[in-house]
Design a protein around this motif. Structure first.
Motif, short mmCIF file in Angstrom:
data_model
loop_
_atom_site.label_atom_id
_atom_site.label_comp_id
_atom_site.label_asym_id
_atom_site.label_seq_id
_atom_site.Cartn_x
_atom_site.Cartn_y
_atom_site.Cartn_z
N VAL A 50 0.83 -1.20 0.00
CA VAL A 50 0.00 0.00 0.00
C VAL A 50 0.87 1.26 0.00
CG1 VAL A 50 -1.80 1.26 1.29
CG2 VAL A 50 -1.91 -1.21 1.12
N THR A 51 2.15 1.09 0.30
CA THR A 51 3.05 2.24 0.32
C THR A 51 4.09 2.12 -0.80
OG1 THR A 51 4.60 1.17 1.84
CG2 THR A 51 2.80 2.43 2.82
N VAL A 52 4.60 3.26 -1.22
CA VAL A 52 5.67 3.30 -2.22
C VAL A 52 6.99 3.00 -1.51
CG1 VAL A 52 6.92 4.77 -3.84
CG2 VAL A 52 4.42 4.92 -3.66
N ASP A 53 7.69 1.95 -1.94
CA ASP A 53 8.88 1.53 -1.20
C ASP A 53 9.81 0.73 -2.13
OD1 ASP A 53 10.62 1.16 0.90
OD2 ASP A 53 9.09 0.43 2.29
N ASP A 54 10.87 0.18 -1.54
CA ASP A 54 11.87 -0.56 -2.32
C ASP A 54 11.31 -1.80 -2.99
OD1 ASP A 54 13.82 1.27 -1.76
OD2 ASP A 54 14.77 0.10 -0.16
N TRP A 55 10.20 -2.36 -2.49
CA TRP A 55 9.63 -3.57 -3.09
C TRP A 55 9.32 -3.37 -4.57
CZ3 TRP A 55 4.93 -3.38 -5.47
CH2 TRP A 55 4.06 -2.35 -5.11
N GLN A 56 9.04 -2.13 -4.97
CA GLN A 56 8.68 -1.86 -6.36
C GLN A 56 9.82 -2.16 -7.33
OE1 GLN A 56 7.27 2.19 -5.34
NE2 GLN A 56 5.49 1.70 -6.61
N LYS A 57 11.06 -2.14 -6.83
CA LYS A 57 12.21 -2.42 -7.69
C LYS A 57 12.17 -3.85 -8.23
CE LYS A 57 15.16 0.82 -5.15
NZ LYS A 57 16.35 0.95 -4.25
N GLU A 58 11.50 -4.76 -7.51
CA GLU A 58 11.45 -6.16 -7.91
C GLU A 58 10.62 -6.38 -9.18
OE1 GLU A 58 13.20 -8.53 -6.79
OE2 GLU A 58 14.01 -7.64 -4.95
N VAL A 59 9.81 -5.40 -9.55
CA VAL A 59 9.01 -5.51 -10.77
C VAL A 59 9.91 -5.49 -12.00
CG1 VAL A 59 7.28 -4.31 -12.17
CG2 VAL A 59 6.92 -4.59 -9.70
N VAL A 92 -5.05 1.03 -4.16
CA VAL A 92 -3.76 1.70 -4.00
C VAL A 92 -2.61 0.73 -4.27
CG1 VAL A 92 -2.25 2.94 -2.40
CG2 VAL A 92 -4.71 3.40 -2.40
N THR A 93 -2.73 -0.50 -3.78
CA THR A 93 -1.71 -1.51 -4.08
C THR A 93 -1.55 -1.69 -5.58
OG1 THR A 93 -1.95 -2.74 -2.02
CG2 THR A 93 -1.19 -3.98 -3.92
N THR A 94 -2.66 -1.80 -6.29
CA THR A 94 -2.60 -2.00 -7.75
C THR A 94 -2.01 -0.78 -8.44
OG1 THR A 94 -4.54 -3.44 -7.58
CG2 THR A 94 -3.96 -2.63 -9.77
N GLN A 95 -2.37 0.40 -7.98
CA GLN A 95 -1.79 1.62 -8.55
C GLN A 95 -0.27 1.64 -8.34
OE1 GLN A 95 -4.13 4.50 -6.41
NE2 GLN A 95 -5.64 4.71 -8.06
N ALA A 100 5.19 0.90 -10.64
CA ALA A 100 6.46 0.18 -10.73
C ALA A 100 6.69 -0.35 -12.15
CB ALA A 100 6.48 -0.97 -9.73
N ILE A 101 5.61 -0.77 -12.81
CA ILE A 101 5.72 -1.20 -14.21
C ILE A 101 6.20 -0.05 -15.08
CG2 ILE A 101 4.41 -1.93 -16.24
CD1 ILE A 101 2.58 -3.53 -14.36
N ALA A 102 5.62 1.12 -14.87
CA ALA A 102 5.98 2.29 -15.67
C ALA A 102 7.45 2.65 -15.49
CB ALA A 102 5.09 3.47 -15.28
#
Length: 300
Positions: A50-59, A92-95, A100-102
């Motif tokens: 639900v938050t913007v964080d380092d996990w997004q890098k894994e995408v 929010v999670t999906t957003q 992260a895809i973008a």
């Protein structure tokens, strides 16, 4: 490397899905709010989707994404705070996932994103499929917003599958786990009037549909994850009683469920006759198309 990134992996469906993905040879990375054991071969990344964080890098560099995150719909009254939690955990999670895809240099080829048959109108006698219009109620609007957030991935060239999941029957969670003790005591029966439609699906077919959606490059858009033979609630109760060799005639009255669950009682009291038209037309073969065989498998 066949890397998959998953949100909601620790949930009911996610726990069943993870070993199936490993058997298929995928390298699985999953985000979790707490530290988890890696002995299963899953690489867990600490973070809150639900938050913007380092996990997004894994995408970045993942072959595909599976988005199963979502606060349970049933179990708490739908206070304004709970409605916000339901929305944030889904929309929010999906957003955040699509953001992260973008940002990814090497984008995934596919996103399988959960939705729910709560999208459809309730108390409908007509058959509903993927082309049916959404309901104008809290669940309908929530599911529509959830799906709209996922569809933005298509702008980035990602094949997007919207898996509209029905009532999942499984051994270690979900509706059946709550019902079994009562039915085994001989105190089970239909919920509410019993005439409402119950669009169920065996968890093995939810897992199967996700694997199929990942592998089949032609599957896109909404897919109803429900068995092809929905039943009325009274028939579900009688079939479960038959399988357990127990009586199943004591109904749970609507007013009691409304008292306990409030607005969320509509999920079990207002039925929908949903059919998996897209899956059947595109060649998916259900392992458990009939209720009795599904219940016998899950209660053996």
């Amino acid at each position: 490397m066949r890397k998959l990134f998953i949100t909601g992996a620790s949930g009911f469906v996610g726990q069943a899905l993870l070993p199936a993905l490993k058997l298929e040879g995928y390298d699985v990375v999953a985000v979790s709010r707490k530290v988890r054991d890696t002995a299963s071969g899953i690489r867990w990344v600490l973070g809150d989707p639900v938050t913007v964080d380092d996990w997004q890098k894994e995408v970045d560099g993942a072959l595909g994404l599976i988005n199963l995150a979502g606060e349970p719909i049933i179990g708490k009254r739908w206070t304004p705070e709970q409605k916000k939690a339901l929305r944030d955990s889904r929309v929010v999670t999906t957003q955040n996932l699509v953001t992260a895809i973008a940002q990814a240099r090497q984008k995934p080829s596919v996103l399988v994103s959960a939705s729910a048959i709560g999208l459809y109108p309730k108390n409908e006698e007509t058959e509903l499929d993927e082309a049916s219009h959404p309901a104008d109620d809290f669940l309908g609007k929530l599911c529509q917003e959830w799906e709209d957030a996922a569809k933005v991935a298509e702008v980035h060239g990602v094949r997007t599958v919207l898996l509209r999941i029905g009532v999942v029957l499984g051994r270690n969670g979900g509706a059946l786990e709550r019902m079994l003790p009562v039915f085994k005591w001989g105190l089970g029966g239909p919920l509410g009037s019993g005439n409402q439609w119950f669009s169920w699906v065996h968890i093995a077919d939810v897992v199967g549909l996700i694997l199929w959606a990942l592998a089949s490059g032609q599957v896109q858009g909404p897919v109803n994850a429900v068995a092809p033979n929905p039943v009325r609630m009274k028939d579900f109760a009688s079939t479960l009683g038959k399988v357990l060799n127990r009586p199943a005639f004591l109904p749970a009255p609507s007013f009691a469920l409304n008292l306990v669950l409030g607005e969320s009682a509509q999920v079990v009291l207002d039925g929908q006759r949903v059919l998996p038209k897209a899956a059947l037309q595109q060649g998916y073969t259900f392992r458990f198309p009939e209720l009795e065989a599904a219940l016998r498998d899950l209660t053996a």
